[in-house]
Design an enzyme around this catalytic site. Structure first.
Site: not given
Length: 252
Positions: A53, A55, A199
């Protein structure tokens, strides 16, 4: 009753106009787009399951997803071609192929890889595709810190707070920076990743490069398993899912 046939799709997408991969109410998502267009093309209600998934704003140069059909599909190249004519220009299906019925795009994956791009100059053509950082970075220090990530350990320090996972153990097999012309490119691979993990790692490594965080402090952050001690997450626009690998036995 015949068991359904399972198919994998290899695709890529530009994440700027998507609210992420996963279906969300009143939002444009990659999963939602594929389910809508594939259902229209195949005249059946199709559920699409992705390998992960991503973002909002995050891209994929190689995503894998699966879907099931009761009837066997023929001429899969033509189906991929026709599906691309239904899709908008920021997502493309490169191929569709049959796999064993027990194969799962997410749970069967044995390795995932991401790339993160940093533009070291103001580049109008990198907007939305890379994080612009023009301050001087100590790339050697960033690579020494990145090397501390290799191996199997708890990555709670880089996990989104409140994420719905049972544990934060991941096995990283690659983590290094590469200088490519006016860009810094971070390569990272693991058996699994936590939400926001790449990230958060990139943001903290940039702190190392800027001298805000020493290599020993980076090691302490990693050992702490505390997200509050790590740096700010890097923007989603520089992140790309670049590869997903599966065991050979899932293929037909």
């Amino acid at each position: 009753m015949c068991s359904p046939m399972r198919y994998f799709m290899e695709l890529s997408y530009h994440g700027a106009r998507f609210a992420g991969w996963q279906v969300q109410p009143n939002e444009r998502t990659v999963q939602g787009e594929l389910m809508e267009k594939l259902s229209l093309l195949l005249q059946d209600e199709i559920e699409v399951v992705g390998a992960g998934r991503t973002d909002a704003g995050v891209h994929a140069s190689k995503m894998i997803a699966h879907f099931d059909m009761i009837t066997e599909l023929t001429n899969l190249d033509n189906i991929a071609f026709r599906l691309n004519r239904f899709l908008e220009d920021d997502v493309a299906v490169h191929r569709i192929y049959a796999v064993r019925s027990e194969a799962h795009a997410r749970f069967s994956a044995v390795s995932r890889s991401y790339v993160y791009r940093i533009s070291r100059v103001h580049n109008p053509f990198a907007q939305g595709l890379a994080w612009t950082v023009t301050r001087e970075l100590d790339v050697a220090a960033m690579n020494r810190a990145a090397a501390l990530l290799i191996g199997e350990r708890d990555f709670g320090a880089f996990a989104r707070t409140g994420s719905d996972v049972n544990h934060h153990i991941c096995n990283l097999t690659q983590a290094h920076w590469e200088e490519v012309e006016n860009e810094l490119v971070f390569h990272i691979s693991a058996n699994r990743f936590l939400r926001n993990m790449v990230r958060a790692i990139v943001g903290t490594l940039v702190d190392v490069g800027l001298g805000k965080c020493s290599e020993s402090q980076f090691a302490t952050i990693l050992e702490s398993k505390d997200r509050k001690k790590a740096g700010t997450s890097a923007p989603g626009e520089g992140l790309y899912l670049s590869d997903v690998e599966y065991p050979s036995e899932i293929y037909i």
